[in-house]
Design a protein around this motif. Sequence first.
Motif, PDB file in Angstrom:
ATOM      1  N   ALA A  29     -11.768  27.313   2.538  1.00  0.00           N
ATOM      2  CA  ALA A  29     -11.460  26.783   3.875  1.00  0.00           C
ATOM      3  C   ALA A  29     -12.708  26.241   4.567  1.00  0.00           C
ATOM      4  CB  ALA A  29     -10.824  27.872   4.732  1.00  0.00           C
ATOM      5  N   GLY A  30     -13.879  26.585   4.046  1.00  0.00           N
ATOM      6  CA  GLY A  30     -15.127  26.161   4.671  1.00  0.00           C
ATOM      7  C   GLY A  30     -15.591  24.781   4.262  1.00  0.00           C
ATOM      8  N   TRP A  31     -14.977  24.237   3.194  1.00  0.00           N
ATOM      9  CA  TRP A  31     -15.459  22.912   2.753  1.00  0.00           C
ATOM     10  C   TRP A  31     -14.326  21.951   2.383  1.00  0.00           C
ATOM     11  CZ3 TRP A  31     -14.067  21.181  -2.020  1.00  0.00           C
ATOM     12  CH2 TRP A  31     -13.678  22.156  -2.958  1.00  0.00           C
ATOM     13  N   TRP A  32     -13.108  22.457   2.041  1.00  0.00           N
ATOM     14  CA  TRP A  32     -12.060  21.527   1.614  1.00  0.00           C
ATOM     15  C   TRP A  32     -11.022  21.312   2.703  1.00  0.00           C
ATOM     16  CZ3 TRP A  32      -8.166  21.745  -3.044  1.00  0.00           C
ATOM     17  CH2 TRP A  32      -7.757  20.430  -3.353  1.00  0.00           C
ATOM     18  N   THR A  33     -10.290  22.354   3.043  1.00  0.00           N
ATOM     19  CA  THR A  33      -9.371  22.228   4.178  1.00  0.00           C
ATOM     20  C   THR A  33      -9.270  23.576   4.869  1.00  0.00           C
ATOM     21  OG1 THR A  33      -7.115  21.793   4.924  1.00  0.00           O
ATOM     22  CG2 THR A  33      -7.349  22.575   2.648  1.00  0.00           C
ATOM     23  N   ASP A  34      -9.310  23.536   6.190  1.00  0.00           N
ATOM     24  CA  ASP A  34      -9.263  24.818   6.897  1.00  0.00           C
ATOM     25  C   ASP A  34      -7.894  25.464   6.797  1.00  0.00           C
ATOM     26  OD1 ASP A  34      -7.740  23.433   8.728  1.00  0.00           O
ATOM     27  OD2 ASP A  34      -9.116  23.725  10.412  1.00  0.00           O
ATOM     28  N   ASP A  35      -6.888  24.719   6.334  1.00  0.00           N
ATOM     29  CA  ASP A  35      -5.562  25.291   6.106  1.00  0.00           C
ATOM     30  C   ASP A  35      -5.402  25.631   4.625  1.00  0.00           C
ATOM     31  OD1 ASP A  35      -2.949  26.094   6.118  1.00  0.00           O
ATOM     32  OD2 ASP A  35      -2.160  24.270   7.050  1.00  0.00           O
ATOM     33  N   THR A  36      -6.088  26.682   4.201  1.00  0.00           N
ATOM     34  CA  THR A  36      -6.026  27.166   2.815  1.00  0.00           C
ATOM     35  C   THR A  36      -5.423  28.567   2.832  1.00  0.00           C
ATOM     36  OG1 THR A  36      -7.992  25.902   2.157  1.00  0.00           O
ATOM     37  CG2 THR A  36      -7.408  27.788   0.789  1.00  0.00           C
ATOM     38  N   LYS A  37      -4.441  28.767   1.957  1.00  0.00           N
ATOM     39  CA  LYS A  37      -3.809  30.092   1.854  1.00  0.00           C
ATOM     40  C   LYS A  37      -3.576  30.405   0.379  1.00  0.00           C
ATOM     41  CE  LYS A  37      -1.203  29.798   6.213  1.00  0.00           C
ATOM     42  NZ  LYS A  37      -0.436  28.581   6.563  1.00  0.00           N
ATOM     43  N   GLY A  38      -3.087  31.612   0.104  1.00  0.00           N
ATOM     44  CA  GLY A  38      -2.681  31.940  -1.258  1.00  0.00           C
ATOM     45  C   GLY A  38      -3.566  32.968  -1.912  1.00  0.00           C
ATOM     46  N   LYS A  39      -3.373  33.098  -3.231  1.00  0.00           N
ATOM     47  CA  LYS A  39      -4.069  34.144  -3.988  1.00  0.00           C
ATOM     48  C   LYS A  39      -5.080  33.527  -4.946  1.00  0.00           C
ATOM     49  CE  LYS A  39      -0.622  37.743  -3.664  1.00  0.00           C
ATOM     50  NZ  LYS A  39       0.287  38.679  -4.344  1.00  0.00           N
ATOM     51  N   ALA A  40      -6.355  33.809  -4.682  1.00  0.00           N
ATOM     52  CA  ALA A  40      -7.427  33.266  -5.510  1.00  0.00           C
ATOM     53  C   ALA A  40      -7.709  34.225  -6.669  1.00  0.00           C
ATOM     54  CB  ALA A  40      -8.673  33.050  -4.659  1.00  0.00           C
ATOM     55  N   GLU A  41      -6.702  34.345  -7.550  1.00  0.00           N
ATOM     56  CA  GLU A  41      -6.863  35.208  -8.734  1.00  0.00           C
ATOM     57  C   GLU A  41      -6.083  34.571  -9.866  1.00  0.00           C
ATOM     58  OE1 GLU A  41      -5.088  38.593  -6.732  1.00  0.00           O
ATOM     59  OE2 GLU A  41      -3.199  38.286  -7.823  1.00  0.00           O
ATOM     60  N   VAL A  42      -6.446  34.888 -11.093  1.00  0.00           N
ATOM     61  CA  VAL A  42      -5.777  34.250 -12.231  1.00  0.00           C
ATOM     62  C   VAL A  42      -4.276  34.534 -12.161  1.00  0.00           C
ATOM     63  CG1 VAL A  42      -5.567  34.188 -14.741  1.00  0.00           C
ATOM     64  CG2 VAL A  42      -7.834  34.305 -13.686  1.00  0.00           C
ATOM     65  N   GLY A  43      -3.485  33.471 -12.247  1.00  0.00           N
ATOM     66  CA  GLY A  43      -2.038  33.599 -12.120  1.00  0.00           C
ATOM     67  C   GLY A  43      -1.542  33.403 -10.699  1.00  0.00           C
ATOM     68  N   GLY A  44      -2.453  33.484  -9.736  1.00  0.00           N
ATOM     69  CA  GLY A  44      -2.086  33.258  -8.335  1.00  0.00           C
ATOM     70  C   GLY A  44      -1.998  31.770  -8.032  1.00  0.00           C
ATOM     71  N   VAL A  45      -1.426  31.469  -6.869  1.00  0.00           N
ATOM     72  CA  VAL A  45      -1.313  30.070  -6.444  1.00  0.00           C
ATOM     73  C   VAL A  45      -2.044  29.882  -5.118  1.00  0.00           C
ATOM     74  CG1 VAL A  45       0.282  28.246  -5.691  1.00  0.00           C
ATOM     75  CG2 VAL A  45       0.848  29.670  -7.671  1.00  0.00           C
ATOM     76  N   LEU A  46      -2.904  28.886  -5.068  1.00  0.00           N
ATOM     77  CA  LEU A  46      -3.622  28.519  -3.840  1.00  0.00           C
ATOM     78  C   LEU A  46      -2.903  27.345  -3.192  1.00  0.00           C
ATOM     79  CD1 LEU A  46      -7.216  28.829  -5.249  1.00  0.00           C
ATOM     80  CD2 LEU A  46      -6.355  30.071  -3.242  1.00  0.00           C
ATOM     81  N   GLU A  47      -2.750  27.421  -1.872  1.00  0.00           N
ATOM     82  CA  GLU A  47      -2.025  26.375  -1.132  1.00  0.00           C
ATOM     83  C   GLU A  47      -2.994  25.683  -0.180  1.00  0.00           C
ATOM     84  OE1 GLU A  47       1.197  28.487   0.764  1.00  0.00           O
ATOM     85  OE2 GLU A  47       1.606  29.563  -1.102  1.00  0.00           O
TER      86      GLU A  47
END
Lengths: 147, 147
Positions: A29-47
């Motif tokens: 969220a600090g460099w790409w988009t401040d609206d970032t959510k989700g699970k930053a783990e293998v198998g997870g989904v980042l939104e």
Amino acid sequence: MVDILHRVGVESPSPEKVYDAITTVEGLAGWWTDDTKGKAEVGGVLEFRFPAGGFDMEVLEQRPSERVTWKVVDGPEEWIGTTIDWQLRQDGDHTIVLFEHQGWEEPVEFMHHCSTKWATFLMSLKSLLETGTGAPAPDDQRISNWH
Amino acid sequence: MVDILHRVGVESPSPEKVYDAITTVEGLAGWWTDDTKGKAEVGGVLEFRFPAGGFDMEVLEQRPSERVTWKVVDGPEEWIGTTIDWQLRQDGDHTIVLFEHQGWEEPVEFMHHCSTKWATFLMSLKSLLETGTGAPAPDDQRISNWH
């Protein structure tokens, strides 16, 4: 199949800070988009969401301080099924970031746009880590009428 | 063969100013490198020099406000024989610049670097035309330990 390629070097004593910035919701969220959510783990989904749309990425691989791979599972048609691959390594006082957005079907005009836009976001990542301030959406650098 | 692709939009009422900035020595010196010499005409050779080296480009094509193509005739080994292709068109209040650096033999790390570096120089071109100030070498934006 065609790929977008980039390379930046972040002034940093080790790859850990860069790795954190691409594997945590707060970092992303600090460099790409401040609206970032989700699970930053293998198998997870980042939104990742932007004023004009967004991307969902499944995390395929996370090797600490070395490699991160995402697969695009939702977003613009041209992006779905492509992969985003990050390789990190230390070279003196720089952490080298080798970035590839792989597997575009055709070199369409939108791919040209995304290539330039990725470069500006990678410079935002570099700035975040070197100065404490990135330029994530919606305050990202404008490159054209497509933003 | 692999290509570097970029797209920027310059706020400009017509493509003429962008065309001038890529087809005159003075224009090129304003956004790419201040050490630019040579003949900006079909069959002529443009010489771009940077602190770390440079490139010689033969001008293959110049179609006013539409298209410019250069062939690299001297410079780093990976660049020789590649082509730089510029396409311009007007879209509302923006001149769209479609840029391709075509014909790399392999997607080597240096190509990743050049892709990001081209993006920053295209942003320098955009800045030159929109604000009057570009960031040509030797005052170009640093992206890594490779500058």
